[in-house]
Design a protein around this motif. Sequence first.
Motif, PDB file in Angstrom:
ATOM      1  N   SER A   1       0.830  -1.200   0.000  1.00  0.00           N
ATOM      2  CA  SER A   1       0.000   0.000   0.000  1.00  0.00           C
ATOM      3  C   SER A   1       0.871   1.260   0.000  1.00  0.00           C
ATOM      4  O   SER A   1       0.478   2.289  -0.535  1.00  0.00           O
ATOM      5  CB  SER A   1      -0.963  -0.002   1.181  1.00  0.00           C
ATOM      6  OG  SER A   1      -0.252   0.149   2.381  1.00  0.00           O
ATOM      7  N   LYS A   2       2.056   1.166   0.575  1.00  0.00           N
ATOM      8  CA  LYS A   2       2.942   2.335   0.581  1.00  0.00           C
ATOM      9  C   LYS A   2       3.484   2.620  -0.811  1.00  0.00           C
ATOM     10  O   LYS A   2       3.852   3.742  -1.129  1.00  0.00           O
ATOM     11  CB  LYS A   2       4.093   2.103   1.560  1.00  0.00           C
ATOM     12  CG  LYS A   2       3.622   2.094   3.001  1.00  0.00           C
ATOM     13  CD  LYS A   2       4.436   3.018   3.894  1.00  0.00           C
ATOM     14  CE  LYS A   2       3.733   3.268   5.196  1.00  0.00           C
ATOM     15  NZ  LYS A   2       3.747   2.081   6.081  1.00  0.00           N
TER      16      LYS A   2
ATOM     17  N   THR B   1     -10.096   4.976  10.278  1.00  0.00           N
ATOM     18  CA  THR B   1     -10.173   3.673  10.938  1.00  0.00           C
ATOM     19  C   THR B   1     -10.628   3.762  12.398  1.00  0.00           C
ATOM     20  O   THR B   1     -11.511   3.024  12.817  1.00  0.00           O
ATOM     21  CB  THR B   1      -8.813   2.966  10.857  1.00  0.00           C
ATOM     22  OG1 THR B   1      -8.500   2.793   9.487  1.00  0.00           O
ATOM     23  CG2 THR B   1      -8.867   1.612  11.526  1.00  0.00           C
ATOM     24  N   ASN B   2     -10.053   4.696  13.167  1.00  0.00           N
ATOM     25  CA  ASN B   2     -10.399   4.798  14.587  1.00  0.00           C
ATOM     26  C   ASN B   2     -11.878   5.005  14.813  1.00  0.00           C
ATOM     27  O   ASN B   2     -12.496   4.336  15.634  1.00  0.00           O
ATOM     28  CB  ASN B   2      -9.641   5.973  15.215  1.00  0.00           C
ATOM     29  CG  ASN B   2      -8.287   5.516  15.695  1.00  0.00           C
ATOM     30  OD1 ASN B   2      -8.101   4.318  15.937  1.00  0.00           O
ATOM     31  ND2 ASN B   2      -7.363   6.451  15.798  1.00  0.00           N
ATOM     32  N   LYS B   3     -12.435   5.926  14.057  1.00  0.00           N
ATOM     33  CA  LYS B   3     -13.854   6.249  14.210  1.00  0.00           C
ATOM     34  C   LYS B   3     -14.717   5.037  13.863  1.00  0.00           C
ATOM     35  O   LYS B   3     -15.691   4.735  14.535  1.00  0.00           O
ATOM     36  CB  LYS B   3     -14.234   7.414  13.286  1.00  0.00           C
ATOM     37  CG  LYS B   3     -13.773   8.750  13.806  1.00  0.00           C
ATOM     38  CD  LYS B   3     -14.374   9.850  12.960  1.00  0.00           C
ATOM     39  CE  LYS B   3     -13.848  11.213  13.403  1.00  0.00           C
ATOM     40  NZ  LYS B   3     -14.190  12.251  12.424  1.00  0.00           N
TER      41      LYS B   3
ATOM     42  N   LEU C   1      -2.900  -1.488   9.541  1.00  0.00           N
ATOM     43  CA  LEU C   1      -2.691  -1.466   8.107  1.00  0.00           C
ATOM     44  C   LEU C   1      -3.500  -0.399   7.373  1.00  0.00           C
ATOM     45  O   LEU C   1      -3.047   0.141   6.369  1.00  0.00           O
ATOM     46  CB  LEU C   1      -3.071  -2.844   7.572  1.00  0.00           C
ATOM     47  CG  LEU C   1      -2.333  -3.358   6.373  1.00  0.00           C
ATOM     48  CD1 LEU C   1      -0.854  -3.449   6.661  1.00  0.00           C
ATOM     49  CD2 LEU C   1      -2.868  -4.743   6.037  1.00  0.00           C
ATOM     50  N   CYS C   2      -4.702  -0.146   7.863  1.00  0.00           N
ATOM     51  CA  CYS C   2      -5.609   0.673   7.056  1.00  0.00           C
ATOM     52  C   CYS C   2      -5.786   2.058   7.644  1.00  0.00           C
ATOM     53  O   CYS C   2      -5.970   2.209   8.851  1.00  0.00           O
ATOM     54  CB  CYS C   2      -6.974  -0.009   6.973  1.00  0.00           C
ATOM     55  SG  CYS C   2      -6.864  -1.705   6.447  1.00  0.00           S
ATOM     56  N   GLN C   3      -5.758   3.047   6.777  1.00  0.00           N
ATOM     57  CA  GLN C   3      -6.025   4.411   7.237  1.00  0.00           C
ATOM     58  C   GLN C   3      -7.529   4.634   7.314  1.00  0.00           C
ATOM     59  O   GLN C   3      -8.012   5.391   8.126  1.00  0.00           O
ATOM     60  CB  GLN C   3      -5.432   5.449   6.278  1.00  0.00           C
ATOM     61  CG  GLN C   3      -3.937   5.323   6.051  1.00  0.00           C
ATOM     62  CD  GLN C   3      -3.624   4.489   4.827  1.00  0.00           C
ATOM     63  OE1 GLN C   3      -4.252   4.636   3.795  1.00  0.00           O
ATOM     64  NE2 GLN C   3      -2.657   3.598   4.946  1.00  0.00           N
ATOM     65  N   LYS C   4      -8.241   3.971   6.421  1.00  0.00           N
ATOM     66  CA  LYS C   4      -9.679   4.171   6.387  1.00  0.00           C
ATOM     67  C   LYS C   4     -10.399   2.828   6.466  1.00  0.00           C
ATOM     68  O   LYS C   4      -9.828   1.794   6.127  1.00  0.00           O
ATOM     69  CB  LYS C   4     -10.080   4.874   5.089  1.00  0.00           C
ATOM     70  CG  LYS C   4      -9.847   6.360   5.126  1.00  0.00           C
ATOM     71  CD  LYS C   4     -10.468   6.994   3.917  1.00  0.00           C
ATOM     72  CE  LYS C   4     -10.445   8.514   4.025  1.00  0.00           C
ATOM     73  NZ  LYS C   4     -11.060   9.100   2.817  1.00  0.00           N
TER      74      LYS C   4
END
Lengths: 275, 403
Positions: B207-208, B244-246, B226-229
């Motif tokens: 992904s980078k 991701t956190n939300k 791994l995931c930002q969203k």
Amino acid sequence: MTFKTIIEPGRSEKNYWKDLWRYRELFYILSWRDIKVRYKQTTIGVMWAIIRPLLTMIVFTFVFGRLAKMPAGGNAPYAILVFAGLLPWQFFSNALTESSNSLIGNEKLITKVYFPRLIIPASSVITSFIDFLISFALFLVVCIFYQYTPPVQIFLMPLFWIMAFAASFGPGLYLTALNVKYRDFRYIIPFIVQFGLFISPVGFSSSIVPEKWQWLYALNPVAGVIDGFRWCLIREAPNPLFHYPFYISLTVIVFFIWLSIYQFRKMEKNFADLI
Amino acid sequence: MSETIIKVEGIGKKYIISHQGPEKYSALRDVIARKTKKWIKRKEEKFSAKEEFWALKDISFEINQGEAVGIIGRNGAGKSTLLKVLSRITEPSNGRIEINGRVASLLEVGTGFHPELTGRENIFLNGAILGMSRVEIKNKFDEIINFAGVEKFLDTPVKRYSSGMYVRLAFAVAAHLEPEILVVDEVLAVGDAEFQKKCIGKMDEVSKSGRTVLFVSHNMGVIAELCQKCILLDKGEVKLHDKTNKVLDQYNVLLSNSFSVYENKSQLNNSLHIKSISIQSRSGNNIFSFNEKIILKAELNITSEYFEGIHLGIALLDKWKRKIFTTHKLLEGSEKGTYFLSIPEQLFLNGYYSFDAALFVPNSSVFEYLKDICPFEILDFSSEMAQYASADTGIIQVKCEWN
């Protein structure tokens, strides 16, 4: 970005054939896998491709030639006549059986990866074709045994190979799609194969069929293929290209290919849900 | 970088469930019989036995190039169906998807591996199935076997591989795919911890490097890493598509709103199984206060005389589904089927928790393993840490001494 895909329900993909071309390597490799596994798993692998036609030839020669005393229609030994008919017939029946079970046998692939599904039945026909080539070599051995020289048309053989290929691919394609949808279809296939053996000119020459029924007889696509094979391999056999029934067989083959591809593509997208 | 690579507009997927039989495919003989019956009766019969089921309903989202997006949701929320539609395995019933790039989907490890073929042969086979060309595979061949660590067994049929080796080889092939979009379903659930780490590293690398990754997992830890969203699916609909956190918080709310009882509904003849596990707080739901004991009730079915050495194990999980602790109990005999576990009060802070439960003989065999059941929430208004409401102060409160 070079590749763009649009997914919509019922969308007849414009790049279906392009996709098929793109996945050609998968086609090679799946055929290669089937062949490899086939000859790896059974210890008598290759022997199997030899024993079957040989035994069938002996039985047919005995039953039709000796007991029923069917006319061979020339000087060729009856065994050669039978074998020349058996070659395309066994190719056809093997290919039909293999390809009609191919989708179900590759269930895992279908539910987990995308690729044009047409590849699977096509590659299974290739496997049968390898068996056929082995049988063909055996035929040449039998010719040497009988000290029989086939006519020059033998070099036209590949044309009829293609025809045999087309004749089995069409129905095989349709059957495998139906097999996914109706699971009890597989019980019908052995019946078709068995029935077909008797309505195809395998054990006898097609010239014994009365002239006025020739057209009906030729509706069986394999009949035309067998006549073609006989012409290429047996000196006295008539040239089917000069007789109209051959073209009926040819038309039936082309029709089946068209129908099967049409039906297959219609059902293809739901295979993963059905299988 | 923020170019849209996947655009999904109102995707729906409908399945017809037939209640007439357990088979998902029909037999020709049934179809003929039905048609004949209908023809004889000459009237329209209502097929009340058929029912529509929408696995996906009006799903819309956009994903930009280079994003790693997690897809989460409960079992049956439609995650796998969504991936299948995206990777063209099955056709959507309505809507439209636009994808700019090659998609490689990894819904299973080792798709198409043939047990009779050798490791070397399977690399080529699997690579081709996943959409790599022969040349590509050849170029990466050494890299693949290095990653998998199976050099010595290249010419051994994979049926003789250990399951670990098998999985490593399979993932190694997949990891060296270079599509613009990689779709992955839970494959990391297999293999040992070290290898999992390697896999996560590889996916991160992917992904980078500007490629897009879509990732379905139940392992929230991996998702968070791994995931930002993330996209949260519930009952076939997109509940939330955000950072991701939300999304993870929302997911936990969703989980704790479900009733906290696990019941084994399948009438297994298995003489030894967990019938039900439940927790209930004083307020009658699954929200506990900090000062409340958490009582877990486990009902077991032990009809077999052979119960020697069988333990019931219960593990408490945090919101990332990591085990906080495990406790176990040696079962006493077939007469007793109900056990109560009491977890002390004033220990766990604000947050979402759940349990794993298992029936096993230590170091020998596992009869049943239930994952992530009976979720509950602890609301803490009384501990020292309660004042830091939204800050992360850890999971437990330990009474320490300051001098």
